[in-house]
Design an enzyme around this catalytic site. Structure first.
Site, short mmCIF file in Angstrom:
data_model
loop_
_atom_site.label_atom_id
_atom_site.label_comp_id
_atom_site.label_asym_id
_atom_site.label_seq_id
_atom_site.Cartn_x
_atom_site.Cartn_y
_atom_site.Cartn_z
N ASN A 62 0.84 -1.21 0.00
CA ASN A 62 0.00 0.00 0.00
C ASN A 62 0.87 1.25 0.00
O ASN A 62 1.71 1.36 -0.92
CB ASN A 62 -1.15 -0.04 1.00
CG ASN A 62 -0.83 -0.27 2.44
OD1 ASN A 62 -0.24 -1.27 2.81
ND2 ASN A 62 -1.24 0.62 3.30
N ASP A 63 0.73 2.15 0.91
CA ASP A 63 1.31 3.50 0.77
C ASP A 63 2.81 3.53 0.45
O ASP A 63 3.59 2.80 1.06
CB ASP A 63 1.16 4.29 2.07
CG ASP A 63 -0.19 4.14 2.71
OD1 ASP A 63 -1.10 3.61 2.07
OD2 ASP A 63 -0.33 4.57 3.86
N ASP A 71 1.15 8.50 10.46
CA ASP A 71 1.73 8.87 9.16
C ASP A 71 2.53 10.18 9.21
O ASP A 71 2.25 11.12 8.46
CB ASP A 71 0.63 8.97 8.07
CG ASP A 71 -0.29 7.76 8.04
OD1 ASP A 71 0.13 6.68 8.51
OD2 ASP A 71 -1.43 7.88 7.54
N TYR A 80 3.67 1.21 10.44
CA TYR A 80 2.77 1.93 9.54
C TYR A 80 3.51 3.05 8.81
O TYR A 80 4.70 3.25 9.00
CB TYR A 80 1.58 2.47 10.33
CG TYR A 80 0.45 1.47 10.50
CD1 TYR A 80 0.63 0.12 10.20
CD2 TYR A 80 -0.81 1.88 10.94
CE1 TYR A 80 -0.42 -0.79 10.36
CE2 TYR A 80 -1.85 0.98 11.09
CZ TYR A 80 -1.66 -0.35 10.80
OH TYR A 80 -2.70 -1.24 10.95
N SER A 81 2.75 3.82 8.05
CA SER A 81 3.36 4.79 7.13
C SER A 81 4.15 5.90 7.80
O SER A 81 3.90 6.26 8.95
CB SER A 81 2.27 5.41 6.25
OG SER A 81 1.90 4.46 5.28
C1 FRU Z 1 -3.28 4.57 4.41
C2 FRU Z 1 -3.00 3.85 5.74
C3 FRU Z 1 -2.19 4.74 6.67
C4 FRU Z 1 -1.52 3.73 7.55
C5 FRU Z 1 -1.22 2.62 6.59
C6 FRU Z 1 -1.25 1.25 7.17
O1 FRU Z 1 -3.53 3.67 3.38
O2 FRU Z 1 -4.20 3.47 6.34
O3 FRU Z 1 -2.94 5.70 7.35
O4 FRU Z 1 -0.35 4.23 8.15
O5 FRU Z 1 -2.18 2.71 5.56
O6 FRU Z 1 -0.84 0.30 6.24
#
Ligand code: FRU
Length: 491
Positions: free
Chosen positions: A46-47, A168, A106-107
């Site tokens: 993902n991110d 984040d 996480y991000s």
């Molecule tokens: C966005 C998110 C962030 C989080 C991450 C977890 O897509 O929800 O807010 O840090 O993905 O994977």
């Protein structure tokens, strides 16, 4: 298959080589693996995270769940590149391992300081009652690529007034101070962003919630904030969740966009700006992050995907990719996005056409393919609509067109191939008033990125056509248009 909590939060230490090999085989058998986009070796991406230029190379990390196409225990995966085009898979950079990130790294973002690259990320933890406790953590990466986590989190508590949706961090430096914006949810369940400052990157002070002109309530959570200045303007990017669809806007499950105005007032913690604008008008785009490179370019990469949607690659054990890097500039209160110039190095064999198309849909001599860049410029049109049919097969095609009656650009994936996410609609549109229209399209095995009129609008979307759907056609209905087209196979 439903994934249990145990399966989603399994430590990679308990996974055997054998199992990973089996998964890699399943992934590599997928007919929709991309050819020039960053994609996960297995599992879910993902991110984009920690995007930066450090030690002579671009570094780009991403959120990664290695074991399947679902959101589970998140790691940071590391890729690097000398030219923003060819990326090396370096491997796992951050693995959840301690009391501050036990349920996911996480991000976050990165910044160079005293010869090291500091990675600032949200450590996600859950207690015995599955209540979330986020920490903002730091790790330092050395020139040899090794990553060491700091013993204690940089920010341990969520400030009063906010929920556990607090994550984040995006960090930058101005004069001698470090700043970070963090995505937050107020206790009344509305989205916000807060600002922190630090003199040394390790000790952080809460500076306050950023005052914006977006009103009391603009969605229920703001994820992945980013702040930077470009051409003298302050730009604040974020991904708000919970906006309602309105006309052609906000059609995806979650949004990503920006406001632009005067530079952020770091003393008053206030941003004066114009309206919220979406960054991408397509289907699959979320959580973008930017960096500035040694040439002074502001470059953006997004996640080409969205949460809570099943994709056709899921059954092959992987999901999603990142977008191409896009260079940003400002024009009349709006961000323009152009694919970085280095992407031209991918260009191989070329086909060209220059002709008039009138009430017909025709193939152009020498134009077909699965992986290519296509630039098509339409001028002198009196047609009601004109455009491109791409990845055309017997029963498949993807449409990119200009509707000159409603003055809208349209991306239609209704008949693109394997279907998915249909509950969110299969057509995206946005208004554009112009006499000449150009579409610069990057087509990979399972995606399209369309840059309209030199980046005034961008449409990004995954498509899942058959291998043999390689036709390229141009069309005009209700009149004619000139079309000048160039197509390069991409290597
Ligand atoms: C966005 C998110 C962030 C989080 C991450 C977890 O897509 O929800 O807010 O840090 O993905 O994977």
């Amino acid at each position: 298959m439903e994934w249990t909590k145990e399966q989603r939060y399994r430590s990679m230490d308990d996974v055997t080589e054998e199992e990973l090999k089996g998964l890699a085989k399943l992934v590599n058998d997928c007919p929709w693996r991309q050819s020039f986009h960053i994609q996960p070796p297995t599992g879910l991406l993902n991110d984009p995270n920690g995007f930066s230029y450090y030690n002579g190379e671009y570094h780009l990390f991403y959120q990664w769940f290695p074991l399947g196409p679902v959101h589970g225990l998140k790691h940071w995966y590391h890729t690097k590149s000398k030219d923003l085009v060819h990326w090396d898979n370096v491997g796992m950079a951050i693995k959840p391992s301690n009391d501050y990130d036990s349920h996911g790294a996480y991000s976050g973002s990165s910044i160079e300081h005293e010869g090291k690259l500091y990675l600032m990320y949200t450590g996600n933890t859950r207690d015995d009652n599955w209540i979330r406790h986020p920490y903002q953590c730091l790790a330092e990466m050395s020139q040899d690529g090794s990553v060491v986590k700091m013993d204690a989190p940089a920010i341990g508590d969520v400030p009063a007034g906010y929920t556990d949706h607090f994550r984040d961090p995006k960090v930058w430096k101005e004069a001698d101070q470090f700043y970070a914006v963090i995505g937050a949810q107020r206790e009344n369940e509305t989205g916000a962003v807060v600002l922190y400052r630090s003199g040394d990157l390790k000790d952080w002070q809460f500076a306050g919630e950023v005052k914006t002109g977006l009103g009391e309530s603009f969605g229920y959570m703001w994820e992945c904030p980013d702040y930077f200045e470009l051409e003298g303007q302050g730009v604040f990017l974020f991904s708000p969740q919970g906006l309602e669809a309105k006309g052609d806007s906000f059609q995806n499950i979650y949004q990503s966009g920006y406001v632009i105005g005067s530079p952020l007032d770091l003393e008053k913690v206030e941003l004066k700006h114009g309206p919220f604008q979406e960054l991408d008008r397509g289907f699959d785009f979320y959580a973008p992050q930017t960096t500035v490179d040694p040439h002074g370019r502001r470059i953006l990469v997004g996640w080409m995907g969205l949460p809570e949607i099943d994709y056709p690659t899921d059954k092959n054990g992987w999901a999603h990719c990142l977008t191409l890097p896009r260079e940003l500039s400002v024009k009349e209160g709006k961000l323009l996005q152009q694919p970085v110039a280095e992407l031209e190095s991918l260009r191989g064999d070329k086909a060209e056409a220059n002709q008039r198309v009138e009430n017909e849909s025709i193939g152009l001599d020498g134009f077909e393919g699965e992986v290519y860049e296509l630039l098509a410029e339409f001028s002198g049109s009196i047609a009601e609509e004109f455009g491109l049919e791409l990845r055309v097969g017997e029963n498949e095609k993807t449409l990119i067109k200009y509707d000159a009656v409603s003055k809208k650009v349209v991306f239609d994936r209704t008949h693109s191939g394997a279907t998915f996410a249909e509950e969110f609609g299969t057509v995206r549109k946005c208004a554009l008033d112009a006499d000449t229209i150009s579409f610069r399209v990057f087509v990979d095995v399972s995606s399209l990125e369309v840059f309209v009129n030199n980046g005034e609008e961008v449409f990004t979307g995954r498509i899942f056509p058959g291998k043999n759907s390689t036709g390229i056609r141009v069309f005009a209905h209700g009149g004619g248009t000139n079309v000048k087209a160039v197509k390069w196979n991409l290597r």
